[in-house]
Scaffold this active site. Structure first.
Site, PDB file in Angstrom:
ATOM      1  N   ASN A   8       0.869  -1.184   0.000  1.00  0.00           N
ATOM      2  CA  ASN A   8       0.000   0.000   0.000  1.00  0.00           C
ATOM      3  C   ASN A   8       0.902   1.230   0.000  1.00  0.00           C
ATOM      4  OD1 ASN A   8      -1.843   2.008   0.436  1.00  0.00           O
ATOM      5  ND2 ASN A   8      -2.366   1.401   2.542  1.00  0.00           N
ATOM      6  N   LYS A  10       0.119   4.223  -0.367  1.00  0.00           N
ATOM      7  CA  LYS A  10      -0.568   5.412   0.164  1.00  0.00           C
ATOM      8  C   LYS A  10      -0.335   6.595  -0.784  1.00  0.00           C
ATOM      9  CE  LYS A  10      -0.236   3.412   4.704  1.00  0.00           C
ATOM     10  NZ  LYS A  10      -0.324   3.574   6.127  1.00  0.00           N
ATOM     11  N   HIS A  93      -9.800   1.332   4.793  1.00  0.00           N
ATOM     12  CA  HIS A  93      -8.544   1.586   5.500  1.00  0.00           C
ATOM     13  C   HIS A  93      -8.790   2.621   6.608  1.00  0.00           C
ATOM     14  CE1 HIS A  93      -4.461   2.798   6.372  1.00  0.00           C
ATOM     15  NE2 HIS A  93      -4.062   1.687   5.782  1.00  0.00           N
ATOM     16  N   GLU A  95      -7.146   5.053   7.579  1.00  0.00           N
ATOM     17  CA  GLU A  95      -6.890   6.453   7.197  1.00  0.00           C
ATOM     18  C   GLU A  95      -8.084   7.033   6.445  1.00  0.00           C
ATOM     19  OE1 GLU A  95      -3.106   5.714   5.331  1.00  0.00           O
ATOM     20  OE2 GLU A  95      -2.262   5.260   7.294  1.00  0.00           O
ATOM     21  N   GLU A 165      -5.878  -4.665  10.875  1.00  0.00           N
ATOM     22  CA  GLU A 165      -4.923  -3.564  10.999  1.00  0.00           C
ATOM     23  C   GLU A 165      -5.267  -2.730  12.235  1.00  0.00           C
ATOM     24  OE1 GLU A 165      -2.664  -2.525   7.265  1.00  0.00           O
ATOM     25  OE2 GLU A 165      -4.418  -1.249   7.280  1.00  0.00           O
ATOM     26  N   GLY A 171       1.896   2.726  10.932  1.00  0.00           N
ATOM     27  CA  GLY A 171       2.844   3.833  10.763  1.00  0.00           C
ATOM     28  C   GLY A 171       3.500   4.295  12.054  1.00  0.00           C
ATOM     29  N   SER A 211       2.953  -1.501  10.703  1.00  0.00           N
ATOM     30  CA  SER A 211       4.388  -1.469  10.999  1.00  0.00           C
ATOM     31  C   SER A 211       5.086  -2.798  10.696  1.00  0.00           C
ATOM     32  CB  SER A 211       4.637  -1.048  12.452  1.00  0.00           C
ATOM     33  OG  SER A 211       4.183   0.277  12.651  1.00  0.00           O
TER      34      SER A 211
HETATM   35  P1  PGA Z   1       2.434   0.745   7.790  1.00  0.00           P
HETATM   36  O1  PGA Z   1       0.973   0.874   7.117  1.00  0.00           O
HETATM   37  O2  PGA Z   1       3.021  -0.556   7.281  1.00  0.00           O
HETATM   38  O3  PGA Z   1       3.178   1.945   7.314  1.00  0.00           O
HETATM   39  O4  PGA Z   1       2.224   0.717   9.265  1.00  0.00           O
HETATM   40  C1  PGA Z   1       0.153  -0.250   6.970  1.00  0.00           C
HETATM   41  C2  PGA Z   1      -1.147   0.179   6.337  1.00  0.00           C
HETATM   42  O5  PGA Z   1      -1.628   1.270   6.623  1.00  0.00           O
HETATM   43  O6  PGA Z   1      -1.724  -0.547   5.525  1.00  0.00           O
END
Ligand code: PGA
Length: 249
Positions: A8, A10, A93, A95, A165, A171, A211
């Site tokens: 992903n 982003k 997601h 976000e 998640e 993140g 992460s």
């Molecule tokens: P990250 O994001 O690996 O940067 O923690 C995972 C995600 O949001 O899918």
């Protein structure tokens, strides 16, 4: 079943040139790799560039809208993604839930349109830090799954992949422990079993995301029994992403 590893990206990188560079490096790292399924989810605008050289990779979108076409400025339909060569779409997601106030009901509508367009859905669920601290995780997972999967028929679940998640792990560098991931995956299977049946629950693919890096990735697959990984930040670092995929097989 091969592990499913999703990149992903982003809202990164800033240019098509960089997007192509990352993609080419990832491709180079995977000559003849057949042990994992890999899905790259770049920003929409880079899909054509990546699709043109995609080799053995599948492509996915990071979102889509729940209407098919029309006056919805700024939105992208599921069918547009499909016609651009995407096979997957990430929906729900955290976000999107946080910054765009997406609700389970909206996500449910998006899932229906994505399935109709012939896309496979990567549905993200997970609790935030406060909910985790208060012991509400299972309730949150149940509410999200019930809402997002409302009136989705049994025979459509094969095209839905669930990504656990935890919001507090995304993140932050604070990845979820193997034990907790294992118990969350089990809870998700139990919820799916109650919503559908045991057989469907046993077969639905459940990924872990939050992460993930090359030091912890193998354990999620081999110890926590995740069926794959949803990788954010580390998926933009080609070497690291290649290591993550290799550790999972
Ligand atoms: P990250 O994001 O690996 O940067 O923690 C995972 C995600 O949001 O899918």
């Amino acid at each position: 079943m091969k592990p499913l590893i999703i990149a992903n990206w982003k809202m990164n990188p800033a240019s098509q040139k960089e997007a192509k560079e990352i993609f080419e490096l990832v491709k180079k790292g995977f000559k003849n790799q057949k042990n994992a399924e890999i899905v790259i989810c770049p920003p929409f605008v880079y899909l054509p560039a990546v699709a043109s050289g995609k080799g053995g990779f599948a492509l996915g979108g990071q979102n889509c809208f729940y209407e098919e076409k029309g006056a919805y400025t700024g939105e992208i339909s599921a069918l547009m993604l499909k016609n651009m060569g995407a096979e997957y779409v990430i929906l729900g997601h955290s976000e999107r839930r946080k910054y765009f106030n997406e609700t389970d009901q909206q996500i449910n509508k998006k899932i229906k349109k994505a399935l109709l367009a012939g896309l496979k859905v990567i549905l993200c669920v997970g609790e935030n830090a406060e909910e985790n601290k208060q012991g509400k995780k299972n309730q949150v997972l149940k509410t999200q799954l019930e809402g997002c999967l409302e009136k989705i028929a049994r025979d459509e679940i094969k095209n839905i992949i669930i990504a656990y998640e935890p919001v507090w792990a995304i993140g932050t560098g604070n990845n979820c422990s193997i034990d907790e991931t294992m118990s969350s995956i089990l809870s998700i299977r139990q919820i799916i079993s109650r919503l559908y049946n045991r057989k469907i629950a046993d077969h639905v693919r459940i990924l872990y995301g939050g992460s993930v890096n090359s030091n912890n990735s193998g354990s999620y697959i081999k110890e926590a029994r995740a069926n794959g990984l949803l990788v954010g930040g580390a998926s933009l670092l080609a070497d690291e992403f290649v290591k993550i995929v290799k550790s999972s097989t």
